[in-house]
Design a protein around this motif. Structure first.
Motif, PDB file in Angstrom:
ATOM      1  N   GLU A 199       0.819  -1.211   0.000  1.00 41.47           N
ATOM      2  CA  GLU A 199       0.000   0.000   0.000  1.00 41.47           C
ATOM      3  C   GLU A 199       0.856   1.267   0.000  1.00 41.47           C
ATOM      4  O   GLU A 199       0.442   2.298  -0.534  1.00 41.47           O
ATOM      5  CB  GLU A 199      -0.932  -0.002   1.212  1.00 41.47           C
ATOM      6  CG  GLU A 199      -2.056  -1.022   1.112  1.00 41.47           C
ATOM      7  CD  GLU A 199      -3.002  -0.946   2.294  1.00 41.47           C
ATOM      8  OE1 GLU A 199      -2.709  -0.177   3.239  1.00 41.47           O
ATOM      9  OE2 GLU A 199      -4.022  -1.656   2.270  1.00 41.47           O
ATOM     10  N   GLU A 200       2.028   1.207   0.614  1.00 37.65           N
ATOM     11  CA  GLU A 200       2.895   2.387   0.652  1.00 37.65           C
ATOM     12  C   GLU A 200       3.271   2.865  -0.744  1.00 37.65           C
ATOM     13  O   GLU A 200       3.462   4.062  -0.979  1.00 37.65           O
ATOM     14  CB  GLU A 200       4.162   2.079   1.445  1.00 37.65           C
ATOM     15  CG  GLU A 200       3.920   1.838   2.934  1.00 37.65           C
ATOM     16  CD  GLU A 200       5.210   1.550   3.675  1.00 37.65           C
ATOM     17  OE1 GLU A 200       6.283   1.607   3.039  1.00 37.65           O
ATOM     18  OE2 GLU A 200       5.147   1.273   4.887  1.00 37.65           O
ATOM     19  N   ASP A 201       3.363   1.929  -1.684  1.00 39.31           N
ATOM     20  CA  ASP A 201       3.769   2.285  -3.043  1.00 39.31           C
ATOM     21  C   ASP A 201       2.685   3.036  -3.805  1.00 39.31           C
ATOM     22  O   ASP A 201       2.965   3.667  -4.823  1.00 39.31           O
ATOM     23  CB  ASP A 201       4.170   1.027  -3.813  1.00 39.31           C
ATOM     24  CG  ASP A 201       5.401   0.362  -3.221  1.00 39.31           C
ATOM     25  OD1 ASP A 201       6.426   1.045  -3.108  1.00 39.31           O
ATOM     26  OD2 ASP A 201       5.328  -0.823  -2.849  1.00 39.31           O
ATOM     27  N   GLU A 224       1.337   5.643  -2.914  1.00 36.91           N
ATOM     28  CA  GLU A 224       1.583   7.081  -2.749  1.00 36.91           C
ATOM     29  C   GLU A 224       2.880   7.522  -3.420  1.00 36.91           C
ATOM     30  O   GLU A 224       3.268   8.685  -3.315  1.00 36.91           O
ATOM     31  CB  GLU A 224       1.633   7.428  -1.257  1.00 36.91           C
ATOM     32  CG  GLU A 224       0.433   6.932  -0.465  1.00 36.91           C
ATOM     33  CD  GLU A 224      -0.896   7.338  -1.073  1.00 36.91           C
ATOM     34  OE1 GLU A 224      -1.006   8.504  -1.518  1.00 36.91           O
ATOM     35  OE2 GLU A 224      -1.815   6.501  -1.122  1.00 36.91           O
ATOM     36  N   ASP A 225       3.549   6.607  -4.103  1.00 30.67           N
ATOM     37  CA  ASP A 225       4.818   6.924  -4.762  1.00 30.67           C
ATOM     38  C   ASP A 225       4.554   7.155  -6.251  1.00 30.67           C
ATOM     39  O   ASP A 225       4.335   6.208  -7.011  1.00 30.67           O
ATOM     40  CB  ASP A 225       5.814   5.782  -4.559  1.00 30.67           C
ATOM     41  CG  ASP A 225       7.230   6.160  -4.968  1.00 30.67           C
ATOM     42  OD1 ASP A 225       7.381   6.821  -6.002  1.00 30.67           O
ATOM     43  OD2 ASP A 225       8.177   5.776  -4.257  1.00 30.67           O
TER      44      ASP A 225
END
Length: 214
Positions: A37-39, A41-42
């Motif tokens: 999930e962090e990706d 926002e990238d």
């Protein structure tokens, strides 16, 4: 604790969120990092996946105009929630994002999914080493010794690469292009009830763990 889904199996074997890929001389040439999930926002990651999808659009089993929004939705709603599906970023040892490789855990086999090297890397046989190490690792950790994939018959470059990896053609299916709107289509296997002239064939490729020469 015994893990049963693919994400948990592989995450439990990773140190500091990175899986190290080594060549035959045990020299580190790349790292694999699971997309999470962090990706989402990238912008660089979502953007590169989108641009590679467009660059290699004729290699996929569906054809549509890739957009950042579509990639984001696919990652958020399909890729990330599925615990038996993984996609790993391929990073150079300098931490440059140059491609991705994935797998899906089926009941009796591993499905090879979305291997793309989108940028050049100045390491001999880089793509081949990453492919073999990744597939061997997944087989080793899951205890599943059969890997299958699907390749368009008109994608000769990919087919040659998979044969070098150790795959063989297991079966061929005639397929036709089923259009949804405009130029967008999915490849559908011809059947007895709907059997138009095939547009091309789908090669089902198969690899056994013992065939992976790492």
């Amino acid at each position: 604790m015994k893990f049963v889904n693919l994400k948990d199996i592989l995450v439990s074997d990773i140190k500091d969120q990175l899986y190290e890929v080594r060549d035959k001389n045990e020299v580190a040439i790349a790292y694999l990092s699971m997309i999470t999930e962090e990706d989402l926002e990238d912008d660089v990651i979502v953007g590169k996946i989108t641009s590679w999808r467009e660059k290699y659009i004729n290699c996929f089993l569906s054809n549509f105009q890739p957009t950042v929004q579509r990639t984001y939705i696919w990652m958020k709603d399909i890729l990330i929630p599925d615990n038996n599906r993984v996609l790993f970023k391929i990073l150079t040892i300098e931490n440059r994002f140059v491609g991705h490789v994935g797998a899906i855990k089926r009941n009796s086999f591993i499905e090879y999914d979305y291997y793309i090297k989108g940028e050049n890397v100045d390491v001999q046989d880089f793509s081949l080493i990453v492919a073999k190490r990744f597939l061997y690792w997944v087989c080793e950790r899951t205890g599943i010794n059969i890997v299958k994939g699907n390749v368009r018959s008109d994608n000769k470059r990919a087919m040659d690469f998979h044969l070098r990896t150790g795959f063989r053609i297991n079966r061929q299916f005639p397929v036709y292009k089923k259009y949804s709107s405009g130029h967008e289509y999915s490849l559908v296997i011809c059947d007895n009830n709907h059997n138009p002239e095939p547009d091309l064939f789908l090669n089902e490729i198969l690899l056994l763990k013992e065939d992976i020469k790492v």
